[in-house]
Design a protein around this motif. Structure first.
Motif, short mmCIF file in Angstrom:
data_model
loop_
_atom_site.label_atom_id
_atom_site.label_comp_id
_atom_site.label_asym_id
_atom_site.label_seq_id
_atom_site.Cartn_x
_atom_site.Cartn_y
_atom_site.Cartn_z
N LEU A 199 4.36 4.93 4.97
CA LEU A 199 4.53 5.32 3.58
C LEU A 199 3.56 4.55 2.69
CD1 LEU A 199 8.44 5.45 3.39
CD2 LEU A 199 6.83 7.27 3.98
N ALA A 200 3.43 5.00 1.45
CA ALA A 200 2.48 4.39 0.52
C ALA A 200 2.78 2.92 0.28
CB ALA A 200 2.50 5.16 -0.81
N ASP A 201 4.06 2.52 0.37
CA ASP A 201 4.41 1.12 0.14
C ASP A 201 4.26 0.26 1.40
OD1 ASP A 201 6.51 1.93 1.71
OD2 ASP A 201 8.09 1.49 0.27
N GLY A 202 3.75 0.85 2.47
CA GLY A 202 3.54 0.11 3.71
C GLY A 202 4.67 0.19 4.71
N THR A 203 5.76 0.87 4.36
CA THR A 203 6.88 1.02 5.28
C THR A 203 6.45 1.87 6.47
OG1 THR A 203 8.50 0.89 3.49
CG2 THR A 203 9.25 1.84 5.57
#
Length: 358
Positions: free
Chosen positions: A48-52
């Protein structure tokens, strides 16, 4: 959760599902927790964009998963078909977890599955005391899914007797479950659908009627296309199971590759170099069985060895997986040992370990 031997998908991957839901800005069908795109991302894995990091649950064709998810967004039910060990139940569970947030509405198909498991049953103490009432009725997983707008799962559909299978026809075509004893019916609310699985080796056991088959879109899940993919699947699942069972986290890559090679050669009837034809054993020798062989080997190494997985730890599991028919399979296995394994470079210890347990 740490004491639960086998958490449901929505429990084990709750953080991933929550992260996907928070980042999901696509349109969601009525009653769905995630958009179809996010459901496929959950199955195939993404970042995901947040690094998840969303770990892959299915290793294979993304297009197959897109077809499966798109089917569930329509009024058609989904039938996952394939040989044993192609992750049909695994995919079914994760689809239900991602779409409905609940994978527990499950009908397990067996030769003894009764119509009540599909429709509804009765609390007989209350039935005798009160007669047929809403309170005396026991809802099936299918009925609960219809009422609450959730996915219901039917495992091993072709194991269920044909007359019981046909109880699904009205549910799938009319999205209605009549209750004649009460003079009423249950109508499905948005979000309801059915995912069924069937083993194509069960053909001839309880074939689906043409009327029922028409109510399903069928997606065939193949075996892993290459050895590298299959090794990756086995390694990932063995790591997950090892953590759950507190087995040693040791380097099992060599033995995983060996087990996968043996299974692929025997079920394909040909060595990996294409030079030697082989007798094919009666068993499926699936990816799921390879996972079981390695997990059992890790348990042997942990409790009766030095904690390191070696050829002797997997030999017994392989022999047990291959020899289902004590006559024909024993011949196929013996020929494979003597013509392939004995002279293969680096496999001498494995050869003697198999001879010892065989």
């Amino acid at each position: 959760m740490t004491d639960i031997l086998r958490p449901h998908a929505e429990q084990a991957y709750a953080d991933e599902l929550a992260a996907l839901a928070g980042a999901d800005d696509r349109e969601r069908p009525a009653g769905w927790r995630l958009s179809p795109w996010a459901v496929v991302d959950y199955l195939m894995g993404t970042e995901l964009a947040d690094g998840t990091v969303i770990t892959p649950k299915y290793v294979g064709s993304r297009r197959l998963m897109e077809i499966a998810v798109a089917t569930l967004a329509t009024d058609r039910a989904l039938l996952l078909l394939g040989v044993p060990g192609t992750a049909k139940s695994w995919v079914s569970e994760h689809l239900a977890a991602a779409i409905s947030g609940d994978s527990t509405l499950l009908v397990q198909g067996t030769a003894g599955t009764a119509e009540e498991a599909i429709r509804y049953g009765w609390n007989y103490a209350r039935l005798l005391a009160e007669g047929p009432t809403e309170q005396a009725m026991v809802a099936s997983p299918i009925m609960t899914g219809m009422r609450e707008g959730r996915l219901a799962r039917v495992e091993e559909l072709t194991r269920i007797p044909s007359d019981v299978q046909d109880a699904l026809i009205t549910v799938l075509s009319e999205k209605t479950l009549p209750v004649p004893e009460l003079g009423t019916e249950v109508q499905a609310v948005q979000g309801f659908n059915v995912i069924a699985t069937a083993n194509d080796r069960d053909r001839g056991v309880n074939e689906l009627s043409s009327a029922l088959r028409r109510r399903f879109n069928t997606v065939v899940l193949p075996l892993p296309s290459d050895a590298e993919s299959e090794v990756g699947i086995v390694a990932r699942r063995v790591t997950d199971l090892g953590r759950t069972l507190d087995l040693p986290q040791t380097d099992a890559s060599e033995e995983i590759a060996r087990v996968v090679t043996v299974f692929r050669e025997l079920r394909g009837g040909l060595t990996e170099d294409g030079r030697t034809s082989l007798k094919v054993p009666s068993g499926g020798l699936s990816t799921a069985e390879a996972i079981s062989v390695i997990t059992n080997g890790l348990a042997l190494a942990a409790h009766f060895g030095d904690g390191r997985l070696g050829p002797a730890d997997v030999a017994g599991g392989i022999v047990g997986a291959v020899i289902k028919d004590p006559v024909a399979d024993a011949v196929a296995w013996s020929e494979y040992l003597e013509t392939v394994v004995r002279d293969r470079q680096g496999w001498k210890d494995f050869y003697w370990a198999c001879r010892e347990v065989g």
